[in-house]
Structure formats: structure tokens, C-alpha cells
Design a protein around this motif. Structure first.
Motif, PDB file in Angstrom:
ATOM      1  N   ARG A  28       7.750  41.858  74.988  1.00  0.00           N
ATOM      2  CA  ARG A  28       8.235  43.395  74.653  1.00  0.00           C
ATOM      3  C   ARG A  28       8.145  43.322  72.982  1.00  0.00           C
ATOM      4  N   HIS A  32       4.363  49.366  66.919  1.00  0.00           N
ATOM      5  CA  HIS A  32       3.327  49.457  67.694  1.00  0.00           C
ATOM      6  C   HIS A  32       2.360  48.625  66.657  1.00  0.00           C
ATOM      7  N   TRP A  64       0.037  41.717  76.992  1.00  0.00           N
ATOM      8  CA  TRP A  64       0.813  43.044  77.487  1.00  0.00           C
ATOM      9  C   TRP A  64       1.951  43.542  76.909  1.00  0.00           C
ATOM     10  N   LEU A  66       4.479  45.937  75.375  1.00  0.00           N
ATOM     11  CA  LEU A  66       5.461  47.386  75.810  1.00  0.00           C
ATOM     12  C   LEU A  66       6.238  47.327  73.863  1.00  0.00           C
ATOM     13  N   SER A  67       6.012  48.490  73.703  1.00  0.00           N
ATOM     14  CA  SER A  67       6.766  48.912  72.923  1.00  0.00           C
ATOM     15  C   SER A  67       7.758  49.830  72.651  1.00  0.00           C
ATOM     16  N   TRP A  69       9.107  52.599  72.337  1.00  0.00           N
ATOM     17  CA  TRP A  69       8.845  53.812  72.795  1.00  0.00           C
ATOM     18  C   TRP A  69       8.475  54.359  74.194  1.00  0.00           C
ATOM     19  N   GLY A  70       8.001  52.709  75.151  1.00  0.00           N
ATOM     20  CA  GLY A  70       7.420  52.827  76.349  1.00  0.00           C
ATOM     21  C   GLY A  70       5.872  53.109  75.991  1.00  0.00           C
ATOM     22  N   THR A  71       5.537  52.683  75.319  1.00  0.00           N
ATOM     23  CA  THR A  71       3.725  52.604  75.503  1.00  0.00           C
ATOM     24  C   THR A  71       3.172  50.939  75.989  1.00  0.00           C
ATOM     25  N   TRP A  72       2.002  51.059  76.344  1.00  0.00           N
ATOM     26  CA  TRP A  72       1.925  50.010  76.018  1.00  0.00           C
ATOM     27  C   TRP A  72       0.043  49.990  75.924  1.00  0.00           C
ATOM     28  N   GLN A  73       0.270  48.332  75.031  1.00  0.00           N
ATOM     29  CA  GLN A  73      -0.672  47.760  74.483  1.00  0.00           C
ATOM     30  C   GLN A  73      -1.362  46.614  75.456  1.00  0.00           C
ATOM     31  N   GLU A  84      -8.534  44.537  72.016  1.00  0.00           N
ATOM     32  CA  GLU A  84      -7.174  45.109  72.132  1.00  0.00           C
ATOM     33  C   GLU A  84      -8.642  45.667  73.561  1.00  0.00           C
ATOM     34  N   ARG A  86      -8.397  48.410  77.088  1.00  0.00           N
ATOM     35  CA  ARG A  86      -7.576  49.973  78.047  1.00  0.00           C
ATOM     36  C   ARG A  86      -7.087  48.936  79.540  1.00  0.00           C
TER      37      ARG A  86
END
Length: 113
Positions: A28, A32, A64, A66-67, A69-73, A84, A86
């Protein structure tokens, strides 16, 4: 692989794909991440631990994130840099604006000089 290396590496899981084995660390983060350099600075210990996994033509190391806000990078860790990627593993091109073709240098013959 050395089982002690795996035990100490903090890996969450290993993906066995056709022709590629991916060693993954999940974390986590508080915000971002704007670029791979920010990821390297923010997640320095995770990157160092993943560097212990030997990088070959059939292995990959990924972090991996997890922000809140629930977005993954997703970041692939190479020997000399982070990139980075996808969710499908293709690289994200840094500094590219969607819908705008990349600029190329203008030669002196094209500029009229």
C-alpha cells in the motif's frame, strides 16, 4: 531457487506464466506515484529486497502498489532502473501525451537551413 532467499525476500507471490516467472511484492502507498524515480525513492526497501531475486530472460521482478483510492500501479524492477507497466505487463511510456504523436528532431534540410 534457494528456499532461504525466498523466505527472506518478502515476496507476496510468484506468478508462473508461459515463458516467464514473475516475483511480486505488493504494498500500500499513501499517494499516487508520479514516475518510476518516485517509486524507487518511496519504496526503497522493497526494491532492494526484490533485487535479491536473480533477473534472467525468464524471470521478472515486480512491485504492485495500491493507493488509498483503490487504484493500482505496477512497476517492473530491472537491474539498472524501474519502469512502470500496465496490468498486462506492457510498459507505460513516460512523458507521452495520448493522441499526440511523439516529436522528432527536425533535420537542417527540413527546416530550410
Amino acid at each position: 531457487m534457494d528456499r532461504d532467499l525466498l523466505r527472506e525476500s518478502w515476496l507476496e507471490f510468484i506468478l508462473f506464466c508461459p515463458g516467464l516467472t514473475v516475483f511480486v511484492r505488493v504494498r500500500r502507498c499513501r499517494s499516487h506515484i508520479m514516475c518510476p524515480d518516485d517509486c524507487a525513492a518511496e519504496c526503497k526497501q522493497d526494491v532492494l529486497h526484490l533485487h535479491r531475486v536473480p533477473l534472467t530472460g525468464v524471470t521478472a521482478r515486480e512491485l504492485w502498489l495500491l493507493s488509498p483510492w483503490g487504484t493500482w500501479q505496477f512497476f517492473r524492477i530491472l537491474d539498472d532502473r524501474l519502469i512502470e507497466i500496465r496490468a498486462d505487463g506492457t510498459p507505460v511510456l513516460q512523458g507521452v501525451v495520448p493522441g499526440v504523436p511523439p516529436s522528432r528532431p527536425v533535420s537542417s534540410s527540413e527546416s530550410g537551413k
